[in-house]
Design a protein around this motif. Structure first.
Motif, short mmCIF file in Angstrom:
data_model
loop_
_atom_site.label_atom_id
_atom_site.label_comp_id
_atom_site.label_asym_id
_atom_site.label_seq_id
_atom_site.Cartn_x
_atom_site.Cartn_y
_atom_site.Cartn_z
N ASP A 200 96.87 35.05 55.71
CA ASP A 200 97.85 34.23 55.34
C ASP A 200 97.47 32.41 55.04
O ASP A 200 97.34 31.83 55.92
N ARG A 203 98.84 27.55 50.97
CA ARG A 203 99.19 26.98 49.78
C ARG A 203 99.35 25.44 49.42
O ARG A 203 100.56 25.01 49.56
N LEU A 206 101.91 22.93 47.48
CA LEU A 206 102.72 23.81 46.44
C LEU A 206 104.09 23.24 46.66
O LEU A 206 104.71 23.13 45.64
N GLN A 244 94.65 35.27 45.99
CA GLN A 244 96.21 35.10 45.88
C GLN A 244 96.83 33.85 46.13
O GLN A 244 97.73 33.36 45.47
N ALA A 245 96.06 33.05 46.90
CA ALA A 245 97.05 31.83 47.38
C ALA A 245 96.27 30.82 46.21
O ALA A 245 97.33 29.94 45.72
N GLU A 248 99.05 31.79 43.51
CA GLU A 248 100.17 31.05 43.64
C GLU A 248 100.41 29.52 43.39
O GLU A 248 101.52 29.19 42.90
N VAL A 251 100.13 28.85 39.57
CA VAL A 251 101.27 29.25 38.63
C VAL A 251 102.39 28.34 39.06
O VAL A 251 103.38 28.06 38.25
N GLY A 252 102.59 28.46 40.47
CA GLY A 252 104.00 27.50 40.83
C GLY A 252 103.79 26.01 40.42
O GLY A 252 104.81 25.64 39.95
N ALA A 281 99.33 36.95 36.44
CA ALA A 281 100.65 36.47 37.35
C ALA A 281 101.39 35.43 36.39
O ALA A 281 102.58 35.21 36.35
N ALA A 285 105.28 35.63 35.28
CA ALA A 285 106.09 34.43 35.84
C ALA A 285 106.54 33.97 34.41
O ALA A 285 107.91 33.69 34.74
#
Ligand code: KG4
Ligand code: ZN
Length: 335
Positions: A200, A203, A206, A244-245, A248, A251-252, A281, A285
């Protein structure tokens, strides 16, 4: 109708392209040569400026001849010559820009000095007849930049990285994991076999309301995990969780920027946009939120001269040119 020859030599790729275009029509790439120096720099774990410039000057002439051959045009047919003048390594930028100026001078044709970032920025629209207002994300080895684009030449910066660029983070994490340089494609490959939820990782920024990025905390989190696990860690799991981080965060923030700028088109460019997981991704999105997603075809994502020729073509068709004494600018900003 205009025929342009452009040179890109800002870092470790020597590239020459010839492009043809006219207003209202999609540009036609007649030649796009890229000579990559990746193998050469790999044993040093990164780009060595002295080696890069020496190889640009060794390969440039052959690439220009090959491009003219491929495009089936003669040097005097070229209407204007262009080259990247920044940002990039000074000694590398000098080789390409001096060669383009030399050709322009010898043939009495205009020269256009192009910002490398503008090349990336416009590359997703190379096969289109026009460039609509859009929200742009440039993600490369040197930059992570969010821009509101009204049209060619009209850019407003919305956010950027406060420390490492996304590609730089990929490359540094790749190095930590013992993967070959550059780390981006190697991490993508390793991540395919890994679990993106295994670790984990943070991010960073974000949830903050601003549109800046930070990747150094993520890089440090990977380093601490490696130190803690002392060789017991699964490289694919770590690569997938890191990736993945990054995805995210990118994209975010980009969707948040598009909402703020009230744009309906999102364009992503630069070396990291080659990443298939990142592309898909963005696709999902954007589809979910009703945005049109545009990205460059894979051969236009990493450094190439077709994107420089395209940016130059747009300026040339607007009657612009640069003086022959235009200098190189290693830290040239886009806005
Ligand atoms: O745009 P580019 O060729 O050069 C710069 O202008 O910086 O981008 C190079 C960067 C490198 O950091 C490289 O690791 C990254 O793009 N990259 C990738 C992938 N392919 C290249 N990052 C993630 N996934 C990839 N498949
Ligand atoms: Zn680049």
């Amino acid at each position: 109708m205009a025929l342009l020859l452009a040179i890109e030599s800002s870092c470790d790729e020597t590239a020459v392209s010839i492009i043809r275009g006219e207003p209202g029509h999609a540009a036609e790439v007649l030649a796009s040569e890229v000579s990559s120096q990746i193998e050469l720099h790999r044993e040093h774990g990164g780009v060595v400026p002295e080696l890069a410039s020496r190889n640009h000057s060794l390969h440039l002439r052959g690439l220009v001849e090959k491009a003219l051959d491929d495009a089936k045009v003669a040097m005097p047919d070229i209407d204007a010559f262009a080259a990247t003048i920044g940002p990039g390594l000074a000694s590398s930028l000098l080789i390409g820009s001096t060669a383009a100026k030399g050709m322009a001078c010898a043939l009495g044709k205009p020269f256009l000095g192009i910002n490398h970032l503008e090349g990336h920025l416009l590359s997703p629209f190379l096969d289109r007849t026009s460039i609509p207002p859009h929200l742009a994300l440039i993600v490369s080895g040197g930059h992570t930049l969010l821009l509101d684009v009204e049209g060619p030449g009209v850019y407003r910066k919305l956010g950027g990285t406060r420390d490492d660029a996304a590609g730089e983070a990929y490359d540094k994490v790749g190095k930590m994991l013992g993967l070959p340089y550059p780390g981006g494609p190697e991490i993508e490959k390793a991540a395919r076999e890994g679990n993106p939820a295994a670790f984990d990782f943070p991010r960073s920024m974000l949830a903050d309301p601003h549109l800046d990025f930070s990747f150094s905390g993520l890089k440090t989190a990977v380093l601490y995990t490696l130190q803690r696990e002392q060789g017991r860690v699964s490289v694919p799991d770590l690569a997938a969780s890191f990736q993945q981080a990054v995805i995210e965060i990118l994209v975010g923030k980009t969707l948040k920027a598009a909402k703020q700028a009230r744009r309906k088109v999102i364009a992503v460019s630069g070396g990291v946009s080659l990443n298939k997981a990142l592309r898909s991704a963005f696709e999902s999105a954007c589809a979910a939120k009703g945005y049109e997603f545009v990205t460059a075809s894979p051969h236009l994502c990493t450094d190439n001269a077709a994107m420089i020729a395209f940016a130059a073509l747009i300026r040339h068709l607007h009657g612009e040119s640069s003086p022959l004494n235009e200098d190189i600018h290693p830290n040239l900003p886009l806005v």
